[in-house]
Design a protein around this motif. Structure first.
Motif, mmCIF file in Angstrom:
data_model
loop_
_atom_site.group_PDB
_atom_site.id
_atom_site.type_symbol
_atom_site.label_atom_id
_atom_site.label_comp_id
_atom_site.label_asym_id
_atom_site.label_seq_id
_atom_site.Cartn_x
_atom_site.Cartn_y
_atom_site.Cartn_z
ATOM 1 N N THR A 39 0.852 -1.189 0.000
ATOM 2 C CA THR A 39 0.000 0.000 0.000
ATOM 3 C C THR A 39 0.893 1.246 0.000
ATOM 4 O O THR A 39 1.992 1.234 0.553
ATOM 5 C CB THR A 39 -0.946 0.062 1.222
ATOM 6 N N TYR A 40 0.398 2.306 -0.650
ATOM 7 C CA TYR A 40 1.135 3.576 -0.716
ATOM 8 C C TYR A 40 0.138 4.699 -0.477
ATOM 9 O O TYR A 40 -1.078 4.541 -0.675
ATOM 10 C CB TYR A 40 1.840 3.740 -2.069
ATOM 11 N N SER A 42 -0.375 7.737 -1.879
ATOM 12 C CA SER A 42 -1.103 8.380 -2.980
ATOM 13 C C SER A 42 -0.691 7.766 -4.309
ATOM 14 O O SER A 42 0.361 7.129 -4.415
ATOM 15 C CB SER A 42 -0.836 9.878 -2.984
ATOM 16 N N GLU A 43 -1.526 8.009 -5.292
ATOM 17 C CA GLU A 43 -1.346 7.483 -6.653
ATOM 18 C C GLU A 43 0.057 7.759 -7.206
ATOM 19 O O GLU A 43 0.620 6.960 -7.940
ATOM 20 C CB GLU A 43 -2.361 8.184 -7.550
ATOM 21 N N GLU A 46 2.365 4.968 -6.999
ATOM 22 C CA GLU A 46 1.987 3.668 -7.562
ATOM 23 C C GLU A 46 3.062 3.118 -8.500
ATOM 24 O O GLU A 46 3.529 1.989 -8.344
ATOM 25 C CB GLU A 46 0.643 3.781 -8.289
ATOM 26 N N GLU A 65 -3.894 1.840 -3.023
ATOM 27 C CA GLU A 65 -3.651 3.165 -2.468
ATOM 28 C C GLU A 65 -4.313 3.215 -1.092
ATOM 29 O O GLU A 65 -5.450 2.762 -0.937
ATOM 30 C CB GLU A 65 -4.297 4.201 -3.402
#
Ligand code: NDP
Ligand code: N5H
Length: 257
Positions: A39-40, A42-43, A46, A65
Motif C-alpha cells: 500500500t502507498y 497516494s497514486e 503507484e 492506495e
C-alpha cells in the motif's frame, strides 16, 4: 519446524523508494517465500512501487492506495484485500510523518495542528490499520511497526515525533493485549538511524550517523536488510511466543547511558 513463509500473505505499508525500511522488509519476506501486498499513500507512488516490486523474482503482488489519515480509506483498502485474497497473515506498518518545522528547534514550540498531525499519521494509524486487518487474519499472524529511540528518551530535534513514537509504542502494547486472543502478535522494531527519504534534508543527520559509528557497541550503523530480517523473525513462527515487544535493531546503541 518450517519457518518458510510460503503460502502466507503479508501487507507492506510505507514503501516510498528502494531506500525505505519497508522495502528492506519486503525483500526479507520475499526471500522467505511470502506473497506480498503493497500500500502507498497516494497514486503518485503507484508506479515507483510497482517498478521496484518488478525486481522481485516471481513475486505476484497486489497494490492498493491507502492514505492512513482516513479510517474510510483504511477500511476500504482492507475490504478490497479481503475480496481479492481472503486471508492475510500479517502486516508491516512503516509509516510516519511530521511537519519539517516541528523536527527542529524546541519541542515546546510545536503547534496543536503539528502535534495532532504527527500523532494521527505516525501513531493512530497503527490502531486504525490493526482494527481493519484483524478480520482478515483468520489464521492468526503478526503485526510489526517501526519505532525509534527518541520515543523512549529525549533525542535532539526528534521532538514531536518522539512523543508520537511513545504513543505508537504504547498503542502497540495495548493492541498486543487485545489481539492476542485471536493469535495475532503485535511488536515493534526500534531501528537505528538509516538514510531514507524521510531522513533526507534533516539537518545534522550525518552527525547522528557518525555518532553511531563511533559509540554504538557494533561501531557501525544498521541496514534496511537487518531491520528486514528482524521483521521476518517477528512475522514468522520463529517468534511465536513474542508479543508486545520492542526489539532494537540499532547496533546496541540504546544500551549506552
Ligand atoms: P520512508 O520515507 O522511506 O517511508 C515513510 C513512509 O511513510 C512513506 O512510504 C510514506 O508514504 C509513508 N506515509 C507518510 N504519510 C502517509 C499517509 N498519510 N498514509 C500512508 N503512508 C504515509 O522512510 P523510512 O523507511 O525511514 O520510515 C519508515 C518508518 O521507519 C517510519 O515509521 C520511521 O519513523 C521509522 N524509523 C526510521 C528510521 C530511520 O532512521 N530512517 C529510524 C527508526 C524508525 P508515501 O511515500 O507514499 O507518501
Ligand atoms: C533525531 C533524528 C533526526 C531529526 C528528526 C527526524 C524525524 C524524522 C521522522 C519523520 C517521519 C520525517 C518526516 O516526516 C519528514 C517530512 O517532514 C518531509 N518528508 C517527506 O514528506 C517525504 C517526501 C516523505 C516520503 O516522508 C514521509 N515521512 O512521508 C532522527 C533520526 C536520527 C532517525 C530517523 C530519521 C527516525 C525516523 O523516525 O524516521
Amino acid at each position: 519446524m518450517n519457518f518458510s513463509l510460503e503460502g502466507r500473505t503479508y501487507v507492506i505499508m510505507g514503501v516510498a523508494n528502494k531506500r525505505s525500511i519497508a522495502w528492506g522488509i519486503a525483500r526479507s519476506l520475499h526471500e522467505a517465500g511470502a506473497r506480498l501486498i503493497f500500500t502507498y499513500a497516494s497514486e503518485r507512488f503507484e508506479k515507483p512501487v510497482k517498478d521496484l516490486v518488478a525486481t522481485l523474482d516471481g513475486q505476484e503482488s497486489l497494490f492498493y492506495e491507502c492514505d492512513v489519515t482516513s479510517d474510510e480509506a483504511v477500511q476500504a483498502t482492507f475490504n478490497q484485500i479481503k475480496q481479492d485474497v481472503g486471508t492475510i497473515h500479517g502486516l508491516a506498518h512503516c509509516i510516519a510523518f511530521a511537519q519539517r518545522e516541528d523536527l527542529q528547534g524546541e519541542f515546546k514550540d510545536t503547534s496543536r495542528d503539528g502535534f495532532l498531525l504527527a500523532h494521527n499519521i505516525s501513531a493512530f494509524s497503527l490502531v486504525s490499520v490493526a482494527r481493519a486487518a484483524q478480520p482478515l487474519m483468520t489464521e492468526g499472524g503478526g503485526i510489526v511497526t517501526l519505532t525509534y529511540l527518541g520515543g523512549e528518551r529525549v533525542v535532539q530535534n526528534y521532538n514531536v515525533m518522539g512523543v508520537a513514537k511513545a504513543s505508537l509504542d504504547a498503542s502497540m502494547k495495548y493492541l498486543a493485549n487485545d489481539l492476542g486472543k485471536h493469535a495475532i502478535r503485535v511488536n515493534a522494531i526500534s531501528a537505528g538511524p538509516i538514510r531514507t527519504l524521510s531522513a533526507k534534508g534533516i539537518g545534522d543527520f550525518n552527525t547522528v550517523l557518525k555518532q553511531i559509528e563511533e559509540k554504538a557497541p557494533l561501531r557501525r550503523t544498521v541496514t534496511q536488510e537487518e531491520v528486514g530480517d528482524t521483521a521476518y523473525y517477528l512475522l514468522s513462527d520463529l517468534s511465536r511466543g513474542v508479543t508486545g515487544e520492542v526489539i532494537h535493531v540499532d547496533s546496541g546503541y540504546n544500551i549506552l547511558g
